[in-house]
Design an enzyme around this catalytic site. Structure first.
Site: not given
Ligand SMILES: [Zn+2]
Length: 327
Positions: A56, A146, A209
């Site tokens: 990531e 992330h 995210e």
């Molecule tokens: Zn992740």
């Protein structure tokens, strides 16, 4: 100049392990771990982490750029800061993880996994967090950055750990300013890094995210401009930018879909996007002795993955929640 990402990718121990400028001093604590302390008084202690999943890359690059700006003196540090590059071995391999997913191991859950570099690293990161926050009177924050593998109808979202105390208003203001599309509130404790720092260090914490991952150097960092700006303001204690996009949507986890049988069936295609809306009555998953149909008028799927090992979570079902759920 000291470059945390370059050192970490090279697997090198730096010759110079600490230094300072007029505004701060920094201390390399070990692989992928850098503590930076302002010369002036501070009111917040902040952990910024990325690379718990090694592929990531975009948040790792963002975080490294922020560190470089601080160390070069082009940005002022106003908080005590711990920077964590979570899984260096997986970063070097360009993989999510080498043996097991670290973000299920925290809170001592690494003991439930076969011993690996990742169980050892999770334990080391727990110690680093505990030491960073020990005897710290300043307000505590942790943002774990992330990017997702699959598409998402709501591309940028935060996941708040389950906790019985209210969520920090300061953290929520930052998440709002970061132009996230949604927040998801967990309904039970879990093995994530952010859950660990909430439960064991009392930090206001969130898993972020931020979009889709690409290899190092191929990321369109413009896509991450809003979170970048929000983190810059957080470390420099500047006023938060005004939110420009739609109102942040709020969800809570209604149910975790636990795979209890090899005959577990999830009735979604493999490429189903996160936050796909499911209508009442839809048969979502089944396994011997159990089926789940959508209960509410609408429910939303998050992280569907029927390929997980037995006993693990094959997805989460969300419902939309009122803002008052946060307090
Ligand atoms: Zn992740």
């Amino acid at each position: 100049m000291f470059d945390l990402l370059a050192l970490t990718l090279a697997g090198q121990v730096p010759i110079e392990q600490q230094g300072e400028n007029a505004n701060l001093h920094w201390h390399w604590l070990g692989e992928g771990l850098l503590e930076i302390t302002p010369q002036q008084d501070y009111r917040q202690a902040v952990v910024l982490s990325a690379g718990i999943h090694g592929n990531e890359t975009a948040p790792i690059e963002l975080l490294n750029q922020l560190v470089n700006d601080l160390l070069s003196g082009s940005r002022t540090l106003a908080v005590r800061l711990l920077v964590v590059l979570g899984n260096p071995a997986a970063m070097r391999a360009g993989k999510r993880y080498l043996h097991s997913d670290m973000n299920r191991m925290f809170g001592g859950r690494y003991r439930d996994f076969d011993h690996s570099g990742e169980t050892a690293r999770a334990q080391q990161l727990e110690q680093a967090i505990a030491e960073f926050f020990a005897d710290e009177d300043a307000a505590r924050f942790h943002y774990d950055l992330h990017t997702a593998i699959r598409d998402s109808r709501l591309p940028r979202f935060g996941i708040l750990p389950f906790q019985t105390r209210p969520y920090s208003a300061e953290m929520l203001a930052l998440l709002d300013a970061a132009e996230l599309d949604a927040l998801v509130i967990h309904s039970a404790p879990g093995g994530t890094f952010s859950h660990f720092s909430s439960e064991h260090a009392g930090a206001a914490s969130c898993t972020l995210e931020l979009g889709k991952a690409r290899p190092f150097g191929s990321n369109d960092l413009q896509q991450f401009a809003a979170i970048n700006r929000a983190l810059q303001t957080a470390v420099s204690n500047e006023p938060l930018p005004q939110r420009a996009g739609d109102t942040l949507r709020l969800f809570r986890v209604e149910r975790s879909l636990i795979k209890r049988s090899e005959d577990f069936r999830l009735h979604l295609s493999d490429d189903t996007a996160n936050f796909t809306e499911l209508k009442q009555g839809t048969l979502l998953c089944e396994q011997p002795g159990e089926e789940y149909r959508v209960q509410h008028a609408s429910e939303w799927i998050l992280f569907p993955n029927p390929g997980v090992a037995l006993g693990l979570r094959a997805g989460m079902v969300l419902i939309e929640a009122p803002r008052s759920t946060l307090y």
